[in-house]
Design an enzyme around this catalytic site. Structure first.
Site, PDB file in Angstrom:
ATOM      1  N   HIS A  43      49.023  61.675  73.503  1.00 60.06           N
ATOM      2  CA  HIS A  43      50.082  61.406  74.320  1.00 60.06           C
ATOM      3  C   HIS A  43      51.270  62.623  74.285  1.00 60.06           C
ATOM      4  CE1 HIS A  43      48.946  57.150  74.984  1.00 60.06           C
ATOM      5  NE2 HIS A  43      50.124  57.282  75.912  1.00 60.06           N
ATOM      6  N   LYS A  83      48.666  46.944  72.156  1.00 55.50           N
ATOM      7  CA  LYS A  83      49.245  45.483  71.623  1.00 55.50           C
ATOM      8  C   LYS A  83      50.534  46.047  71.202  1.00 55.50           C
ATOM      9  CE  LYS A  83      48.842  46.903  66.907  1.00 55.50           C
ATOM     10  NZ  LYS A  83      49.868  46.701  65.963  1.00 55.50           N
TER      11      LYS A  83
END
Lengths: 280, 186
Positions: free
Chosen positions: B38, B103
């Site tokens: 990322h 999650k």
């Protein structure tokens, strides 16, 4: 004096790393089966079905239960009649971690420094706490500790006047704010008393107690029940999707403390609850 | 249990049909991305460099798997916590990313950015990485080999099981699911 060779310690640590990562602890497995019966939320039951199915697949295919195979936490209770021979105790433990994480294709998640963050590539060093105890045995308890549940664990210094109600409020706030992040259903380890690091260590030690076993002191066992009930009323449920089973168990450990202090630590363990103990 | 079949690349129609709490079987390609990938992707965007692969209508899987044992294409690969990646997500949505699998909570800002970009947050169950890896049929290194385990891999998945957490209509299962089951404290 009883002599224990470092090579033996390395082998035992490697075996514990391997078993913990592939095989869900029996008491945890049974607790998930009970949770499945008790959960009323369909989304919650779906999560519990996946957790139980995963335990079977992991064991059968020898795949790690969770991809986060953790930073390895090791609690050593070293009998004062034991002489560790042939090398360093800490080096022997780290060698066991290194061997298992390489041989068993476990993820290496440890970085060398909290700021620089270069991967050490062998998942060492382990976090090791060693306590000298009576006797001539050595007990090694090991947990591949995942980040998801560690990252939302908390320690707080309360006012003695806050008492049990203050502790309860703090624990509920911790779990309420953590929501789905620590991968519930959880095992909640709580350390009360001592000093700051003592409370934190007690909370960690509490996670190793088999699920279903209560604190031997009746008043503390009662507080565990009260808190578990309150946690499961939060409605967070399995994976935070809504449900009645947010925690499988609350384990509280206590230690005497200063007359002016009230320390509390809350250490959470995710649904991939992995830990093993061996005695040498 | 009704399960919606959804193919990747995602279409606007498929996205509009998804509602918080829906069971979805995802098929197509998922790009794995953890913290390091990322950071690198967002650096590329900041420098105006072309990304190593297109994000348009694609889905990220927030995961860094275990090393594959011999004879296997993959080890265990379950979802990691999405909250840690909140700071990077809006920049990736602006590049056309339409879905993420992870999650844990999303921040209010990211939930809003996902609605603005008509993107969906899917939840996979954390801690069940052994079974989730069984839905991965093919693995290809897609970008950043220098990141090792944290490189971006393209997972070809069939019927990968997820639940819609944030839909584009304002639904947020993490916030609303618990309200249904909460019991007033004594």
């Amino acid at each position: 004096m009883r002599s224990v060779d470092v090579a033996t310690i390395t082998k035992v640590v490697a075996r514990l790393c391997e078993e913990a990562n592939f095989y869900l602890e029996q008491s945890v497995h049974s607790a998930f089966q009970r949770a499945y019966e008790e959960e009323i939320s369909p989304l919650g039951r779906d999560v519990l079905t996946q957790i139980l199915a995963n335990a079977a697949v992991a064991a059968e295919k020898r795949l790690p239960i969770c991809q986060d195979t953790g930073i390895v936490l090791v609690l050593v209770e070293l009998g004062q009649e034991v002489h560790v021979s042939g090398g360093s105790l800490y080096a022997a433990i780290n060698q066991g971690v290194r061997d298992a994480y390489q041989k068993c294709y476990l993820r290496k998640s440890v970085v060398n420094d909290p700021i620089e963050r270069t991967n050490t590539k062998d998942n060492t060093p382990a976090v090791i706490h060693c306590r000298i105890v009576d006797g001539d045995k050595m007990r090694i308890s090991l947990m591949p500790k995942s980040a998801g549940s560690e990252n939302v664990s908390t320690v707080k210094v309360l006012n003695p006047a806050d008492g049990w109600e203050g502790i309860k409020k703090f624990v509920l706030e911790t779990i309420d704010q953590a929501g789905p992040n620590p991968c519930p259903p959880l095992i909640v380890g709580i350390g009360m008393g001592g000093t700051m690091e003592k409370a934190a260590l007690l909370a960690k030690e509490a996670l190793f107690r088999p699920v279903g076993q209560k604190n031997p002191t009746e008043t503390i066992a009662h507080l565990e029940d009260e808190l578990l009930d309150a946690i499961n009323k939060l409605g967070i449920g399995p994976m935070g999707r809504g449900g009645r089973i947010t925690a499988l168990a609350v384990h509280i450990e206590v230690f005497p403390t200063h007359m002016s202090s009230l320390l509390v630590a809350v250490n959470l363990l995710c649904c991939a609850a992995r830990y093993k103990t061996a005695e040498i | 249990m009704h399960v919606k079949q959804v193919n990747i690349p995602l279409t606007d129609e498929a996205i509009a049909d998804l509602r918080m709490g829906d069971h979805v079987a995802l098929s197509g390609k998922l790009f794995t991305a953890g913290d390091a990938a990322h950071k690198k992707l967002v650096q590329y965007i900041g420098q105006g460099r072309q990304l190593p692969f297109s994000l348009v209508n694609q889905v990220f899987y927030y995961a860094v798997g275990t090393p594959p044992p011999p004879e296997r294409i993959i080890g265990s690969a379950g979802p990691t916590t999405a909250t840690r990646l909140d700071c990077y997500t809006p920049a990736l949505l602006a590049q056309g990313l339409k879905g993420v699998v992870g999650k844990g909570y999303r921040s209010a800002e990211v939930a809003q950015a996902m609605r603005d970009h008509r993107a969906v947050y899917f939840g996979a169950v954390g801690g069940v990485a052994a079974i989730l890896s069984q839905y991965v049929k093919h693995v290809r290194l897609a970008a950043f080999p220098e990141l090792g385990a944290e490189a971006v891999y393209e997972y070809t998945v069939v019927d990968f099981p997820v639940v819609v957490i944030n839909d584009i209509h304002g639904g947020d299962l993490h916030l609303e699911g618990r309200k249904v089951y909460a019991v007033t404290q004594d």
